[in-house]
Write a protein that holds these residues in place. Structure first.
Motif, PDB file in Angstrom:
ATOM      1  N   LEU A  18       0.822  -1.212   0.000  1.00 47.37           N
ATOM      2  CA  LEU A  18       0.000   0.000   0.000  1.00 47.37           C
ATOM      3  C   LEU A  18       0.855   1.262   0.000  1.00 47.37           C
ATOM      4  N   THR A  19       1.971   1.214   0.723  1.00 51.27           N
ATOM      5  CA  THR A  19       2.877   2.369   0.736  1.00 51.27           C
ATOM      6  C   THR A  19       3.444   2.632  -0.656  1.00 51.27           C
ATOM      7  N   GLY A  23       2.923   5.948  -3.204  1.00 49.94           N
ATOM      8  CA  GLY A  23       4.049   6.697  -3.767  1.00 49.94           C
ATOM      9  C   GLY A  23       3.947   6.886  -5.268  1.00 49.94           C
ATOM     10  N   TYR A  24       3.408   5.887  -5.949  1.00 49.91           N
ATOM     11  CA  TYR A  24       3.339   5.962  -7.413  1.00 49.91           C
ATOM     12  C   TYR A  24       2.023   6.543  -7.927  1.00 49.91           C
ATOM     13  N   GLY A  25       1.003   6.580  -7.088  1.00 51.50           N
ATOM     14  CA  GLY A  25      -0.287   7.079  -7.562  1.00 51.50           C
ATOM     15  C   GLY A  25      -0.827   6.199  -8.673  1.00 51.50           C
ATOM     16  N   GLU A  26      -1.239   6.809  -9.782  1.00 50.41           N
ATOM     17  CA  GLU A  26      -1.821   6.038 -10.889  1.00 50.41           C
ATOM     18  C   GLU A  26      -0.762   5.433 -11.801  1.00 50.41           C
ATOM     19  N   GLU A  27       0.507   5.589 -11.463  1.00 50.80           N
ATOM     20  CA  GLU A  27       1.592   5.126 -12.344  1.00 50.80           C
ATOM     21  C   GLU A  27       2.023   3.693 -12.058  1.00 50.80           C
ATOM     22  N   PRO A 141      -5.192   3.076   1.947  1.00 53.60           N
ATOM     23  CA  PRO A 141      -4.680   3.898   3.044  1.00 53.60           C
ATOM     24  C   PRO A 141      -5.787   4.415   3.963  1.00 53.60           C
ATOM     25  N   ALA A 142      -7.011   4.526   3.455  1.00 48.24           N
ATOM     26  CA  ALA A 142      -8.118   5.011   4.279  1.00 48.24           C
ATOM     27  C   ALA A 142      -8.798   3.886   5.054  1.00 48.24           C
ATOM     28  N   GLY A 143      -8.308   2.650   4.896  1.00 47.92           N
ATOM     29  CA  GLY A 143      -8.902   1.527   5.606  1.00 47.92           C
ATOM     30  C   GLY A 143      -9.525   0.517   4.673  1.00 47.92           C
ATOM     31  N   GLU A 144     -10.534  -0.174   5.176  1.00 47.29           N
ATOM     32  CA  GLU A 144     -11.137  -1.286   4.435  1.00 47.29           C
ATOM     33  C   GLU A 144     -12.505  -0.884   3.891  1.00 47.29           C
ATOM     34  N   ARG A 145     -12.785  -1.309   2.655  1.00 48.37           N
ATOM     35  CA  ARG A 145     -14.119  -1.159   2.084  1.00 48.37           C
ATOM     36  C   ARG A 145     -14.627  -2.529   1.667  1.00 48.37           C
ATOM     37  N   ILE A 146     -15.921  -2.746   1.839  1.00 45.69           N
ATOM     38  CA  ILE A 146     -16.544  -3.988   1.384  1.00 45.69           C
ATOM     39  C   ILE A 146     -17.578  -3.625   0.326  1.00 45.69           C
ATOM     40  N   LEU A 147     -17.357  -4.119  -0.875  1.00 53.84           N
ATOM     41  CA  LEU A 147     -18.198  -3.748  -2.012  1.00 53.84           C
ATOM     42  C   LEU A 147     -18.995  -4.956  -2.494  1.00 53.84           C
ATOM     43  N   ALA A 160     -14.335  -0.348  -9.324  1.00 54.71           N
ATOM     44  CA  ALA A 160     -14.330   0.782  -8.396  1.00 54.71           C
ATOM     45  C   ALA A 160     -13.060   0.835  -7.555  1.00 54.71           C
ATOM     46  N   LEU A 161     -12.095  -0.027  -7.852  1.00 50.00           N
ATOM     47  CA  LEU A 161     -10.812   0.019  -7.133  1.00 50.00           C
ATOM     48  C   LEU A 161     -10.103   1.346  -7.405  1.00 50.00           C
ATOM     49  N   ARG A 162      -9.633   1.978  -6.345  1.00 48.91           N
ATOM     50  CA  ARG A 162      -8.848   3.204  -6.514  1.00 48.91           C
ATOM     51  C   ARG A 162      -7.381   2.841  -6.762  1.00 48.91           C
ATOM     52  N   PRO A 163      -6.609   3.777  -7.315  1.00 49.23           N
ATOM     53  CA  PRO A 163      -5.216   3.448  -7.647  1.00 49.23           C
ATOM     54  C   PRO A 163      -4.386   3.021  -6.438  1.00 49.23           C
ATOM     55  N   ASP A 164      -4.777   3.438  -5.244  1.00 49.31           N
ATOM     56  CA  ASP A 164      -3.985   3.096  -4.051  1.00 49.31           C
ATOM     57  C   ASP A 164      -4.640   1.979  -3.233  1.00 49.31           C
ATOM     58  N   GLU A 165      -5.524   1.209  -3.854  1.00 48.70           N
ATOM     59  CA  GLU A 165      -6.210   0.136  -3.140  1.00 48.70           C
ATOM     60  C   GLU A 165      -5.855  -1.238  -3.720  1.00 48.70           C
ATOM     61  N   VAL A 166      -6.018  -2.248  -2.857  1.00 46.60           N
ATOM     62  CA  VAL A 166      -5.767  -3.636  -3.252  1.00 46.60           C
ATOM     63  C   VAL A 166      -7.004  -4.465  -2.890  1.00 46.60           C
TER      64      VAL A 166
END
Length: 291
Positions: A18-19, A23-27, A141-147, A160-166
């Motif tokens: 996640l870190t 750092g890379y954002g959308e890259e 980084p903002a925590g957990e989401r359940i979709l 709906a995954l954001r670039p900084d999410e797994v």
């Protein structure tokens, strides 16, 4: 062709991954089994600055039963799902769908999370998650989401995954007692993506139907729940006539487009035919008749 240059990272923990994503954002791109991403890199259809390889994070893989659900780590290999006794006994629909994913080398490396995050609407796993109304657990980084599937799958190859999410886990309810399921698909060759596929689950009591679930793949930009067809079954039962009526309704509910593989009309006809076939097999299994 060869992929464009990129930096490679192999984190040992989810937090480290996640870190890196922050750092890379959308890259950056996440590397799971690589069965979709690596061809995109080799054809230079994807040009990330960095790959973040999830294969050295053991906490992201595994299958366990909890509170009536199977909790499946996103990095669990498709081959593991194919032969896991827990999947065979508790969620045979998932096992059957897995046997139709690509070929043996693909299933050996491919992961359930990688397939879901790629979001090909013709793939098997999105339809399975949709028909079971599963949960997709996402960490960032903002925590957990359940979709829910309708929230996770946005459009063709888009989630709906954001670039900084797994995507870290998939939670699927186990098949209810007395239910039967079936996965039917049509493809040009064994191992190809489906032209159309249908996932079905019913819980029968004679010709009555306590529960019906239907979803289509390859018939729209995302997997499609066929709820109006489910309602016919739950209201009118599981007679041959009702199954045909549900199949006719299913064909009206999909939103296929024409492409080089098939016309929209052909996909709609496949939806009708495959829905009836899937329901016939699911009904037989629900009544204790293996097919």
């Amino acid at each position: 062709m060869k992929p464009p240059p990129f930096e490679y990272h192999a984190p040992r923990s989810l937090e480290e991954a996640l870190t890196l994503l922050q750092g890379y954002g959308e890259e950056a791109k996440l590397l799971a089994g690589g069965q979709s991403l690596v061809p995109l890199l080799n054809f230079r259809l994807a040009r990330p600055a960095a790959l973040v390889d999830l294969n050295r994070i053991p906490s992201l893989a595994g299958i366990r039963e909890e509170d009536g659900r199977l909790r499946i780590g996103a990095m669990t290999r498709q081959r593991t799902l194919e032969f896991a006794p827990l999947v065979r006994d508790r969620l045979p629909l998932l096992q059957e769908a897995t046997t139709l994913v690509g070929h043996l080398p693909i299933r050996t490396r491919g992961t359930i999370g990688g397939s879901l995050a790629h979001a090909d609407p013709a793939a098997e796993y999105p339809a399975v998650v949709a028909v079971l109304d599963g949960e997709l657990v996402v960490r960032g980084p903002a925590g957990e989401r359940i979709l829910r599937p309708a929230e996770f799958f946005v459009s063709y190859l888009t989630t709906a995954l954001r670039p900084d999410e797994v995507l870290v886990e998939v939670r699927l309810p186990m098949a209810p007692a007395g239910s039967g399921s079936a996965f039917e698909e049509f493809s040009r060759r064994a191992g190809d993506f489906a032209i159309v596929a249908i996932a079905a689950l019913v819980q029968a009591d004679g010709d009555r139907c306590h529960l019906a679930r239907l979803a289509a793949a390859g018939a729209g930009p995302t997997p499609i729940r066929l709820q109006a067809a489910e309602e016919i079954l739950e209201r009118d039962g599981l007679s041959d006539r009702t199954l045909q009526a549900a199949a006719e309704r299913a064909a009206e509910l999909v939103e296929p487009e024409s492409d080089i593989h098939a016309s929209a009309a052909y996909r709609r006809q496949l939806t009708r035919v495959l829905t009836r076939r899937a329901l016939l097999r699911a009904r037989a299994r629900s009544q204790g008749n293996p097919t």
